[in-house]
Write a protein that holds these residues in place. Structure first.
Motif: not given
Lengths: 222, 221
Positions: B123, B115-121, B109, B112
């Motif tokens: 999930n 721009e991908k952090k929020e979605e990764h978080y 995490h 990341q």
């Protein structure tokens, strides 16, 4: 109830194929249940069969086993394909983990977008040729024995054989710089249980095609 | 030569941290070599130390071991943290493989891109709270014992504590719905070797800081 292990997965290679190879190499007959629809998969989850809501699932010795590596370690341990002591196991584990990283690239390949396919194929060829196959070529050359570890057939030999054939399907000349691996491949092909598995009509699955990819996307759709 | 295992990796958690946890839990002292530059890493490869050109590397009992799982299986086997028979090992392996999958999400995490952090978080937390933690809560509930497998400490317990603490770093109340995991956490944290590892000054590594990410990437790519 037959007492045979029962495998639940799609009707294709994916993450179950190494397990099929290992059971076959150990001379163990098994049954298979094929997932064809999302409903079937959802039902398996709802009925509590899948510990982490994922397949492969192998029902064996009263256990509902999931997680490919856990399943394979159990089979290898049970059928004496895991070396004779902790240190041989450590070697087998290292080799198997490396091969598994290479197989992961092959596993994911059918799902790459069309414009990435050529690059991914090049990566598979590069890794096989420069990172993984040289290691096993050297291991075999250094000890001069037929098998990778402890002069005895093990999980590592089965996994390497599977990987060689899988890479050759994509890169037919990949073994051209690896004379020891060529000999290894011939020897493994002649191990009776493996020879049987390589014949038509065995549980071995064909390379993934468009229909397989479509089924995967359909069954595992969120 | 001290005879202690020697770990070669970055000065950070990454893929070496579960190995540090396991050695510490087993009460095994170890040395560490930290990779700081690409040149150091390239030299390790050139000198033939890394079987598949990758770290972690753990030099132990005369072997140059690579591949996290291989290393951890060896340590667990050697120090009796792998159950008493094949079936207990199968259970431990299943649990631990699930934990490795979750660890992959938690560990990556910090790396990341923005721009991908929020979605990764989203999930990562969803899997933690809906796929993985419920399994271990249920295991503890069903048998009512202190440890996950076979009523004795195993690598599964050590690994579970590690990922609980990692998940809490990203979501402090992540154990809110899991009372048995809360008591598990307290209990396992009090095991003397683990308690020692959790104290300041131990070899436990901190969470990667955002500003250090580019340096790590530069070493390997």
């Amino acid at each position: 109830m037959s007492g045979k292990p029962r495998l639940t997965y799609l009707n294709g290679r994916g993450r179950m194929e190494p397990i099929r190879w290992l059971l076959a190499a150990a001379g163990v007959e098994f049954e298979e249940v094929y997932l064809e629809t999302k409903e079937q998969y959802d039902k398996l989850i709802k009925d509590g069969f899948l510990l982490f809501q994922q397949v492969p699932l192998v029902e064996i010795d009263g256990m509902k086993m999931v997680q490919t590596r856990a399943i394979m370690s159990y089979i290898a341990g049970k059928y004496n394909l895991y070396g004779k002591d902790l240190k041989e196991r450590a070697l087998i584990d290292m080799y198997v983990e490396g091969i598994s990283d290479l197989m992961q690239m092959i596993l994911m390949f059918p799902f790459s977008p069309p414009d990435a396919k050529e690059k991914n194929l090049d990566s598979i060829k590069e890794r096989a040729t420069n990172r993984y196959f040289p290691v096993f070529e050297k291991v075999l050359k250094q000890h001069g024995q037929d098998f990778l570890v402890g002069n005895k057939f093990s999980w590592a030999d089965v996994q390497l054989m599977e990987a060689i054939l899988a890479v050759e399907e994509k890169v037919p000349t990949v073994l051209s710089g690896f004379p020891q691996l060529q000999v290894f491949k011939t020897k493994m092909s002649n191990v009776p249980t493996i020879k049987k598995f390589l014949q038509p009509g065995s549980p071995r699955k064909p390379p993934p095609d468009a229909h397989y990819v479509e089924t995967v996307l359909k069954v595992f759709k969120k």
